[in-house]
Structure formats: structure tokens, C-alpha cells
Design a protein around this motif. Structure first.
Motif, PDB file in Angstrom:
ATOM      1  N   SER A 281     -12.376  -2.955  -2.206  1.00  0.00           N
ATOM      2  CA  SER A 281     -12.567  -2.586  -0.806  1.00  0.00           C
ATOM      3  C   SER A 281     -13.511  -1.383  -0.714  1.00  0.00           C
ATOM      4  CB  SER A 281     -11.230  -2.232  -0.155  1.00  0.00           C
ATOM      5  OG  SER A 281     -10.403  -3.346  -0.135  1.00  0.00           O
ATOM      6  N   GLU A 282     -13.291  -0.403  -1.613  1.00  0.00           N
ATOM      7  CA  GLU A 282     -14.144   0.796  -1.584  1.00  0.00           C
ATOM      8  C   GLU A 282     -15.590   0.432  -1.882  1.00  0.00           C
ATOM      9  OE1 GLU A 282     -12.382   3.632  -4.274  1.00  0.00           O
ATOM     10  OE2 GLU A 282     -10.456   3.437  -3.239  1.00  0.00           O
ATOM     11  N   ALA A 283     -15.773  -0.448  -2.870  1.00  0.00           N
ATOM     12  CA  ALA A 283     -17.133  -0.876  -3.200  1.00  0.00           C
ATOM     13  C   ALA A 283     -17.793  -1.541  -2.005  1.00  0.00           C
ATOM     14  CB  ALA A 283     -17.094  -1.837  -4.380  1.00  0.00           C
TER      15      ALA A 283
ATOM     16  N   PHE B 101      -7.924  -2.298  -5.173  1.00  0.00           N
ATOM     17  CA  PHE B 101      -8.417  -1.688  -3.946  1.00  0.00           C
ATOM     18  C   PHE B 101      -9.793  -1.051  -4.107  1.00  0.00           C
ATOM     19  CE2 PHE B 101      -4.139  -2.392  -2.567  1.00  0.00           C
ATOM     20  CZ  PHE B 101      -4.291  -2.654  -1.216  1.00  0.00           C
ATOM     21  N   THR B 102     -10.239  -0.873  -5.366  1.00  0.00           N
ATOM     22  CA  THR B 102     -11.603  -0.346  -5.537  1.00  0.00           C
ATOM     23  C   THR B 102     -12.634  -1.357  -5.033  1.00  0.00           C
ATOM     24  OG1 THR B 102     -11.537  -1.176  -7.800  1.00  0.00           O
ATOM     25  CG2 THR B 102     -11.088   1.172  -7.484  1.00  0.00           C
TER      26      THR B 102
ATOM     27  N   ALA C  54     -17.073  -1.055   1.082  1.00  0.00           N
ATOM     28  CA  ALA C  54     -17.349  -0.037   2.091  1.00  0.00           C
ATOM     29  C   ALA C  54     -18.611   0.736   1.742  1.00  0.00           C
ATOM     30  CB  ALA C  54     -16.145   0.913   2.211  1.00  0.00           C
ATOM     31  N   ASP C  55     -18.807   0.995   0.428  1.00  0.00           N
ATOM     32  CA  ASP C  55     -20.026   1.680  -0.005  1.00  0.00           C
ATOM     33  C   ASP C  55     -21.269   0.887   0.348  1.00  0.00           C
ATOM     34  OD1 ASP C  55     -18.617   3.751  -0.960  1.00  0.00           O
ATOM     35  OD2 ASP C  55     -18.632   3.104  -3.071  1.00  0.00           O
TER      36      ASP C  55
ATOM     37  N   THR D 279       0.816  -1.214   0.000  1.00  0.00           N
ATOM     38  CA  THR D 279       0.000   0.000   0.000  1.00  0.00           C
ATOM     39  C   THR D 279       0.849   1.264   0.000  1.00  0.00           C
ATOM     40  OG1 THR D 279      -0.176  -0.257   2.384  1.00  0.00           O
ATOM     41  CG2 THR D 279      -2.043  -1.012   1.065  1.00  0.00           C
TER      42      THR D 279
ATOM     43  N   LYS E  88     -14.607  -2.470   8.313  1.00  0.00           N
ATOM     44  CA  LYS E  88     -13.229  -2.787   7.914  1.00  0.00           C
ATOM     45  C   LYS E  88     -12.925  -4.260   8.140  1.00  0.00           C
ATOM     46  CE  LYS E  88     -10.797   1.517   7.979  1.00  0.00           C
ATOM     47  NZ  LYS E  88      -9.882   2.435   8.628  1.00  0.00           N
TER      48      LYS E  88
END
Lengths: 312, 348
Positions: free
Chosen positions: A206-208, A203-204, A210-211, A117, A216
Motif C-alpha cells: 500500500s505504501e509503495a 502493507f508496504t 501511495a508513493d 490492522t 486511497k
């Protein structure tokens, strides 16, 4: 670009299709000469009769395998009862190696995640830093670990100086020291495959997640870990297998008081025992158990991998 | 440029020829030594290399048995000379792994002291020359322990303050011989009750031992990892020079005597150089350099003149009068197999 990148149907594969046999030949020859031949030789040796003071007599015999499983007492003429000595040595080594793998995973996973990262520019530097100590010979690193852990060594001195402990702790010649040695010896084998897997992780995802209101912990457990699992398992195998056969750490840090698989086998070939067929038999038993473990892993991988490559 | 390459090729070819000509009387080429660790000063090897214009290469081992195993596993024909102990010379002769040397091939055989004229393990020195002799027992850090150290109880039945503070040599021969001495039974005994007694003794004593290590035998004593450590006398003298409170014990039950020898291996690739090396080591000045370095005793006339003056008086070389040590004996196969089981049981 390893693993998932070589999906079927790419143009490169077609280009080299005809030359395939020839291109693979060097690899096959190397494997045959350097891996298969020695293993076959050991297999043959394990079924031969031992010669006094090392060496083999070319006569077929089950004696080596019998010795592994059959206890005939100190003088070798009691009726056969189950021999636990060698099974215990194997069990101790497997336990030791498993613990080292777990330890490497606990430290290696966050480390790999951290490196993957970082900005792309500095990642090679972090990887380089991880590998630097491993440019030094394993024997020297293990001896240095002795210096670190001994009663009047830096670790004990620091702990007494900071008054965390009053008396130096006995660390050298304990299982703890062996664990530290194994962990330190094989940590990069855990970090690097996981790093390679996490680096390719999108990593998108993870973002998806989270949305969609994933916490976490849930993202880690349900999205990240399943995606990088092949890397984790590769790392575990790369740490577990050499730990299982290690003899430097048990000898130098554990005091060689208790045989591990590695030192047991070594003793058969270069120690007083001089029992080559038994050493070969113990190696074959070890090899078969590791192969069974790897095959179980390979089986468990077949289906999930297809699902993943479609998703990637 | 072309000429240069051709020249180089010619030189290489010539070198290869010289290296290949192992039977040549003239010493040129190589000498491969298979030797104990930390036992010969590099300067002496350099001196031999310069004197006879050969390249000297050396590999090391940490026990007689490890050496035997390597040679059996195909290293015969790779090394010219090795340095086995007394009983191992006998085994190597039995196994046909040594090359006999004819009378008169070695010029300096007359330099061997009369008391070493013909050892039982190699009558008439037909395959070997004497190198260094000494004893094996153990050293104790007297700053940590003030009791009587001259008893094998220290190893096999240690007082409470020494428990868990003992390093044993990782050598079956030496440990089992010490155990036999401790119990007062003959080596290689075939008596079952005596063998069982050895087994019980080691099983009991094992819990008090911290480690099995040969090549770090000195270091673990000096660093204070252990208070008691089995060690060879000269190695013990070296340890004492680094830590004055270490004292070498001469147990009243006895200790292990040994004599290391330089042997000519079968199929030695550089036989002529090996013979030269043996003659070289029979010169008083050269063997004294080994003695000064390793701090044992050599068997060459006139070497005293070149030895360190304090060597003769060092406590490790002067056992008390009235007690003696024992040489390790080679057991027959059946007894050796029981010994192997006892040893595996110790380390299981």
C-alpha cells in the motif's frame, strides 16, 4: 499459514512424500463415510418410488424430478406444463442468500480490515469477541432475534422512545427479519477468512502504491482487494452456501409462510407431505447448482493464483 | 489402583448386562419416551424414575407427522413409547409400527373410564392407553378485537382489523380439517369441486396470515405478535393464564377434536418398562399431574380428586351445548396427495 504458504518445493513436503497415502487416509475415510455415502444415498433415493406416508419403494422412477419441473394441476392428471413453484422457491432462496452474502461482505470486510490492522497483541482478543456469540446454539440465537424484532421488542421500543418512529414497525415475519437473521447467523464466516487474508497482506505494498501517487480508493481497489480476493471469495462461499439451505431463520423470523429450499426439503422428510424421493431430488438439484457455481469459481481462480504466488 | 479399575469394569459390565436384558420382568435400566413438546411435567418423569429405578430419557416433536417421519427414518427400536393422536394411532397400527399388548399385561386397564372403553382407532386398547383429550381451534385477544369470535371466518375470512395478525398451526391435518368445517364439506372428500373450493379458500386466506408456527403457538399470542392464533384448548388455557384477554373460540362451524394416546412401539428396547409406564399413567394421581400441567382432560377414573379444582370450570374445556367438533380423518392415498398439493401451494 494456510493457502499461499504451501508453495511447491518446500522441504517438509519431501520429508512426508512416502507416507503421503497413509497420512491422507483418515481424511479420505472421513470424507467417504460422512460426505460421499449420504450424498450417494440421496442420489439413489431421488430415483426411487415414494411410499405413502414417507419412506421409499425400491422401484426406479423419474417421478421426483418430473414433479420438480412438471405441473400437472391440483389433481395430477392435467397435461404437463412448466412447473414454476419449485423454481420460484429456489430463486427466492438464492436471492435471499445472495443478499445476505452482500450484507455480510459490506459489514464483514471493514470489520476484518479493522481487526487485522490492530497491534498484533490485541488481534486474538478481537477475533475472540467476534466468535463469542457463536458459542450459543443457533436456534437460541434465532429465537432471541425474534424477541429483539417483535412489535413490542427492544428495537421498536428504542425507536419509538427516541421518536425516530411514531408507530412500531412490523419487522417480525417479514423478509427483512429473515435477512437480519441470516446476516447475524453467518457474519463470522465472512469476517474470519477475510481477516486471515488481510493479516497476511504486506502493507508496504500500500505504501509503495501511495508513493506512486495512487489515491486511497485506487490502493483499495487495485492493490488490497486483488491481494485478499481469495479470502473474500472463501467468505462469500461460506456465507452463501449455508444461507441457501437455512430453514431456522425463514421459519422463526419469516413466519414459515413461504417455503425456502431448506424448509421445502425438510417438509418432504418430516412434514405432512412425506415424499422422500422428491426431497432427495430437490437436494440433488440444489447440490448440483452449488457445485456448478463452485466449479466456475475454481476455474476463475486457477490462473490468477499462480501470478499471485509468484508475486508473494 | 488395578483393583479399582477391575472393580469399575465389573460394575460397567454388570450395568451393560442389565441394560441389555430388555425382556427381564424386573424394571431396571431405561425408558425412552418420544413425546409432544411441553406436555408432561418433569417431576412426574422423576417420580417414575425413582419408583422403578430407571433412567428416563425423552425427545420431543411438534406434530404427529413429524413423529411418524422420525420413526420411519429409522428411530423404531430406539424409543419405547410415543404419544400419537387418535388418527395417527390408526396409521401406526396400519403401518405395523406398534407392538400389541396381551390381555392382563397391564394391571391398571380397569381404571379407564367406561366411556373410553374401546376407541375406534384402537379397539380394546390393544396397543395404547388414553392419555389426554382436547380440542383444537383458535384464541383471540379480545382486548384487540371485540367482534364475535365463535366463527371460522376469523381464520379464513378475517375482518379487516385482524388481517396480517393471524398465526396458523404448521399442521396440514388441523388446518385442512378446519377449512373443511368452514366450508361445511366432508373431510377427505373426493369431489373435485369441493377440493378446488378448499384450495381457493386457503389461497385467498393466506394473504391474511402472519405465520405458520406450532411450537410457538402460545408465545406469539401472549407476546402480542398476533391477535388470533390457532391453538389447542389446554395450551390456550395456559396462554390465557399469562394474558387474561385471550379467549378460546368454539366456532359454530365446529372445531377439531383429538385424543392423544400412549402407544407401545414395535421393537421397544425396554418393553417391560414401557408397560410399567403405561400402568403408572393409568393411576389417577399420576395422570392428574399431567392433566394439571397440560390442562386437557384425562380418561382415568378417580383422577378428578387430584385435579386442580378450577380445571373443570375453565372455559377452554367447556364447549357450548349443541355444537360439536370433528376428529381428523385419515384420507386414502389419492385424496391425501391432493391435500399435499393444496398444502404446498399454500406455502409456495
Amino acid at each position: 499459514m494456510a493457502g499461499g504458504a504451501t508453495i511447491e518445493g518446500s522441504n517438509t513436503t519431501a520429508t512426508y512424500e512416502q507416507a503421503r497415502t497413509w497420512l491422507l487416509l483418515p481424511a479420505w475415510i472421513t470424507l467417504a463415510v460422512l460426505v460421499l455415502t449420504p450424498v450417494l444415498l440421496m442420489l439413489v433415493y431421488s430415483f426411487l418410488t415414494k411410499e405413502f406416508r414417507g419412506g421409499v419403494i425400491w422401484e426406479f422412477s423419474f417421478a421426483a424430478y418430473e414433479q420438480f419441473f412438471c405441473d400437472r394441476g391440483l389433481f395430477g392428471d392435467d397435461p404437463c406444463s412448466m412447473e414454476w413453484t419449485y423454481i420460484n422457491i429456489f430463486w427466492r432462496s438464492i436471492w435471499q442468500a445472495g443478499l445476505a452474502t452482500l450484507l455480510c461482505l459490506c459489514i464483514g470486510f471493514p470489520t476484518a480490515y479493522f481487526i487485522a490492522t490492530r497491534p498484533e497483541r490485541v488481534r486474538p482478543m478481537w477475533v475472540f469477541l467476534i466468535t463469542i456469540p457463536y458459542w450459543v446454539n443457533l436456534l437460541i440465537r434465532t429465537v432471541s432475534m425474534r424477541f429483539m424484532l417483535r412489535e413490542e421488542g427492544p428495537v421498536n421500543n428504542f425507536l419509538t422512545w427516541t421518536h425516530i418512529i411514531d408507530e412500531p414497525i412490523q419487522m417480525i415475519n417479514t423478509n427483512f427479519a429473515v435477512q437480519v437473521g441470516l446476516f447475524y447467523s453467518y457474519l463470522p464466516f465472512m469476517v474470519l477468512p477475510i481477516y486471515a487474508a488481510v493479516e497476511r497482506y504486506n502493507f508496504t505494498l500500500s505504501e509503495a502504491a501511495a508513493d506512486l501517487y495512487a489515491t486511497k480508493w485506487v490502493i483499495l481497489r487495485r492493490v488490497l482487494i486483488p491481494t485478499v480476493k481469495p479470502g473474500v471469495i472463501a467468505g462469500c462461499i461460506l456465507v452463501f452456501v449455508p444461507s441457501l439451505g437455512a430453514f431456522l431463520a425463514p421459519d422463526l423470523l419469516g413466519g414459515a409462510k413461504n417455503f425456502m429450499i431448506g424448509s421445502l426439503i425438510e417438509e418432504q422428510f418430516k412434514g405432512n407431505a412425506g415424499n422422500w424421493p422428491f426431497g432427495a431430488a430437490a437436494s440433488m438439484i440444489l447440490l448440483s447448482s452449488v457445485l456448478v457455481l463452485l466449479m466456475i469459481y475454481a476455474r476463475s481462480q486457477v490462473r490468477p493464483r499462480r501470478v499471485h504466488s509468484e508475486g508473494a | 489402583m488395578k483393583h479399582l479399575t477391575q472393580c469399575t469394569l465389573a460394575v460397567v459390565a454388570a450395568l451393560a448386562l442389565t441394560l441389555g436384558a430388555t425382556t427381564a420382568a424386573q424394571a431396571a435400566g431405561k425408558l425412552s419416551i418420544y413425546h409432544w413438546f411441553e406436555y408432561i411435567p418433569q417431576e412426574l418423569l422423576d417420580k417414575f424414575a425413582a419408583q422403578h429405578d430407571v433412567e428416563v430419557v425423552m425427545d420431543t416433536y411438534d406434530s404427529n407427522e413429524a413423529m411418524l417421519a422420525t420413526l420411519k427414518a429409522g428411530a423404531l427400536g430406539e424409543y419405547d413409547v410415543a404419544v400419537p393422536g387418535d388418527y395417527m394411532v390408526a396409521i401406526l397400527i396400519q403401518e405395523g409400527m406398534l407392538d400389541p399388548i396381551a390381555d392382563g399385561e397391564r394391571k391398571n386397564m380397569g381404571n379407564i373410564k367406561a366411556s373410553f372403553a374401546s376407541p375406534s382407532y384402537d379397539p380394546g386398547w390393544k396397543h395404547s392407553i388414553p392419555y389426554q383429550g382436547g380440542t383444537t381451534s383458535f384464541a383471540v385477544d379480545t382486548a384487540q378485537y371485540s367482534g364475535d369470535i365463535n366463527t371460522t371466518d376469523i381464520l379464513f375470512n378475517p375482518p379487516a382489523e385482524l388481517r396480517g395478525k393471524i398465526n396458523m398451526l404448521d399442521s396440514q391435518g388441523e388446518v385442512l380439517t378446519m377449512a373443511a368445517l368452514h366450508l361445511g364439506i366432508p373431510q377427505c372428500s373426493q369431489d373435485r369441486s369441493q377440493l378446488e373450493a378448499v384450495n381457493d379458500l386457503l389461497q385467498n386466506a393466506k394473504q391474511h396470515w402472519a405465520s405458520f408456527n406450532s411450537d410457538t403457538a402460545k408465545e406469539v399470542l401472549v407476546s402480542g405478535d398476533v391477535t388470533v392464533g390457532m391453538i389447542y384448548d389446554g395450551f390456550g388455557a395456559k396462554a390465557r393464564s399469562e394474558k387474561a384477554s385471550l379467549q378460546y373460540a368454539f366456532p359454530k362451524q365446529g372445531w377439531v377434536n383429538w385424543m392423544d394416546n400412549v402407544v407401545l412401539l414395535k421393537d421397544a428396547p425396554n418393553r417391560a418398562n414401557a408397560i410399567l409406564f403405561m400402568d403408572f399413567l393409568l393411576e389417577p394421581e399420576n395422570i392428574a399431574a399431567v392433566t394439571n400441567y397440560a390442562r386437557y382432560v384425562d380418561a382415568v377414573k378417580g383422577s378428578e380428586a387430584f385435579r386442580d379444582p378450577d380445571l373443570a370450570s375453565q372455559p377452554e374445556s367447556n364447549p357450548p351445548a349443541g355444537i360439536s367438533g370433528a376428529f381428523i380423518e385419515t384420507c386414502d392415498q389419492a385424496t391425501q396427495e391432493v391435500y399435499d398439493r393444496i398444502w404446498t401451494a399454500v406455502k409456495k
